[in-house]
Design a protein around this motif. Structure first.
Motif, PDB file in Angstrom:
ATOM      1  N   ALA A 228      10.086  19.611   4.710  1.00  0.00           N
ATOM      2  CA  ALA A 228      10.642  18.413   4.098  1.00  0.00           C
ATOM      3  C   ALA A 228      10.217  18.555   2.490  1.00  0.00           C
ATOM      4  O   ALA A 228       9.363  19.235   2.096  1.00  0.00           O
ATOM      5  N   ASP A 229      11.266  17.696   1.553  1.00  0.00           N
ATOM      6  CA  ASP A 229      10.932  17.528   0.465  1.00  0.00           C
ATOM      7  C   ASP A 229       9.669  16.496  -0.008  1.00  0.00           C
ATOM      8  O   ASP A 229       9.539  15.905   0.837  1.00  0.00           O
ATOM      9  N   ASP A 230       9.537  16.522  -1.396  1.00  0.00           N
ATOM     10  CA  ASP A 230       8.313  15.693  -1.644  1.00  0.00           C
ATOM     11  C   ASP A 230       8.594  14.243  -1.629  1.00  0.00           C
ATOM     12  O   ASP A 230       7.781  13.434  -1.109  1.00  0.00           O
ATOM     13  N   LYS A 231       9.925  13.563  -1.610  1.00  0.00           N
ATOM     14  CA  LYS A 231      10.380  12.331  -1.309  1.00  0.00           C
ATOM     15  C   LYS A 231      10.026  11.981   0.256  1.00  0.00           C
ATOM     16  O   LYS A 231       9.573  10.985   0.606  1.00  0.00           O
TER      17      LYS A 231
ATOM     18  N   PHE B 123       0.985  -1.224  -0.161  1.00  0.00           N
ATOM     19  CA  PHE B 123       0.007   0.114   0.055  1.00  0.00           C
ATOM     20  C   PHE B 123       0.952   0.990   0.062  1.00  0.00           C
ATOM     21  O   PHE B 123       1.716   1.401   0.906  1.00  0.00           O
ATOM     22  N   ALA B 124       0.690   1.800  -1.013  1.00  0.00           N
ATOM     23  CA  ALA B 124       1.691   2.953  -1.121  1.00  0.00           C
ATOM     24  C   ALA B 124       1.087   4.293  -2.009  1.00  0.00           C
ATOM     25  O   ALA B 124       0.497   4.077  -3.026  1.00  0.00           O
ATOM     26  N   PHE B 125       1.235   5.520  -1.512  1.00  0.00           N
ATOM     27  CA  PHE B 125       0.873   6.734  -2.478  1.00  0.00           C
ATOM     28  C   PHE B 125       2.005   6.635  -3.227  1.00  0.00           C
ATOM     29  O   PHE B 125       3.159   6.607  -2.993  1.00  0.00           O
ATOM     30  N   THR B 126       1.814   6.904  -4.677  1.00  0.00           N
ATOM     31  CA  THR B 126       2.853   6.979  -5.778  1.00  0.00           C
ATOM     32  C   THR B 126       3.376   8.196  -5.727  1.00  0.00           C
ATOM     33  O   THR B 126       2.379   9.142  -5.400  1.00  0.00           O
ATOM     34  N   ASP B 127       4.200   8.620  -6.718  1.00  0.00           N
ATOM     35  CA  ASP B 127       4.563  10.006  -6.910  1.00  0.00           C
ATOM     36  C   ASP B 127       3.456  10.613  -7.717  1.00  0.00           C
ATOM     37  O   ASP B 127       3.343  11.973  -7.495  1.00  0.00           O
ATOM     38  N   LYS B 128       2.743  10.101  -8.426  1.00  0.00           N
ATOM     39  CA  LYS B 128       1.488  10.694  -8.861  1.00  0.00           C
ATOM     40  C   LYS B 128       0.292  11.073  -7.908  1.00  0.00           C
ATOM     41  O   LYS B 128      -0.669  11.870  -8.349  1.00  0.00           O
ATOM     42  N   GLN B 129       0.328  10.461  -6.929  1.00  0.00           N
ATOM     43  CA  GLN B 129      -0.548  10.757  -5.935  1.00  0.00           C
ATOM     44  C   GLN B 129       0.126  11.425  -4.783  1.00  0.00           C
ATOM     45  O   GLN B 129      -0.230  11.346  -3.533  1.00  0.00           O
TER      46      GLN B 129
END
Length: 350
Positions: A156-159, A114-120
């Motif tokens: 914090a950065d996006d990553k 379960f993970a939010f992806t970069d697009k999310q």
């Protein structure tokens, strides 16, 4: 009904699963089952022509949508049970992003897919900034945890934001799973709302109590289901599954508890979604399979609770919502029928 509500209604469906009675003599006859669900001669003729028919399921509150459908599958009950045991149910659901069975010793790693992806990323940021309301189904304690995190994430950065959101949500799922396994319905934390709360535990308890058509044949199973983690009937098996389902075009973590018993004379399903990430609160499935002629008579009913159908215009919202649910349930039975006929299961020897 707004588009959001229609879409939510279409996905308020737990996974279909066949279960059989605790003891063979408890199984109703097909004729008894048809009578119990108010399915008359005209609908029986439709079933025997391969059509899917609907039947009424009582709703217990303004928030609940409930409907039942029945179909005569031209395959034996044992083949359906074998298909389910092999984990093929996801093949009939087009909205699942990821899913997995949860083992006996769960950890946050159990939910690593379960993970939010970069697009999310925006969804992940919204989760980290969540407040009481229906955008996310979170408890007061979970919201407090997120609030405590926010101060350390200002620069914090996006990553980092994405990683933190995923790790935090997985931990929430783990804690909710452990609380439910330890205390059953009493372990389900309410969802915090602006000025109130939504109580999936109360909804699921009411649904279990009101599953009367099957409870008369399987009272031990119903009592165990109501009082979980009370012992299940001796030949019952259970499964915990997590899903990441696309709901309203958003990733949605779901925790599902299923109980399965397999026998020769018929079956019943009990399955509950005791945590849903957003859009609806809970879902309770009861489905049964009975040998009928050369196939299996399948009954499939669902009760789902959502704040979206309460309030002004509730009657119209319910009518539209039920129809959307029925359409989706019919599609799933059609896909199940097609898949069973295309890929016959190899029934394991008893």
């Amino acid at each position: 009904m707004p588009t959001k509500t229609r879409l939510a209604a279409a996905v308020l469906l737990g996974s279909f699963l066949a279960v059989t009675p605790a003891t063979a003599q408890d199984a109703p006859s097909p004729q008894q089952a048809l009578q119990n669900f108010g399915i008359g001669a005209e609908q029986i003729a439709q079933l025997e022509r391969g059509e899917i028919v609907g039947y009424d399921v009582s709703e217990t509150s303004q928030k609940e949508l409930a409907i039942g459908v029945a179909m005569l599958l031209p395959v034996p009950l044992a083949q359906i049970a074998d298909y389910i045991k092999k984990g093929n149910l996801n093949a009939i659901e087009s909205d699942i992003i990821a899913s997995a069975a949860i083992g006996a010793n769960p950890s946050s790693e159990s939910f690593k897919k379960f993970a939010f992806t970069d697009k999310q990323l925006e969804e992940a940021k919204a989760f980290l900034a969540a407040e009481a309301g229906d955008e996310f189904n979170l408890s007061k304690t979970e919201l407090a945890t997120l609030k405590n995190l926010q101060a350390g994430l200002e620069d914090a950065d996006d990553k980092t934001l994405l990683k933190t959101a995923n790790q935090t949500y997985r931990e929430f799922l783990l804690q909710r799973l452990l609380a439910y396994k330890k205390n059953g319905l009493n372990g389900i934390a309410p969802y915090a709302r602006d000025g109130g709360s939504a109580d999936p535990a109360a909804e699921l308890r009411t649904d279990a109590i009101n599953s009367k058509a099957w409870a008369r044949y399987f009272p031990e199973l119903q009592q165990a289901w109501l009082n979980y983690p009370a012992a299940l009937p001796g030949n019952a098996s259970e499964q915990f599954i997590w899903l990441n389902r696309r709901v309203e075009d958003r990733p949605t973590p779901i925790l599902n508890h299923r109980v399965v018993v397999v026998g020769e004379t018929g079956g019943i399903i009990v399955s509950r979604q005791f945590y849903v990430g957003h859009s609806y609160n809970s879902s309770h499935v009861v489905a049964g399979g009975l040998p009928y002629q050369d196939g299996t008579l399948v009954f499939y009913s669902i009760r789902s609770s959502t704040d979206q159908v309460a309030g002004i215009g509730s009657s119209l919202k319910h009518s539209i919502g039920r129809e959307q649910m029925k359409k989706e349930m019919v599609k799933r039975l059609q896909r199940l029928n097609k898949d069973l006929k295309r890929k016959p299961a190899t029934v394991a020897a008893e």
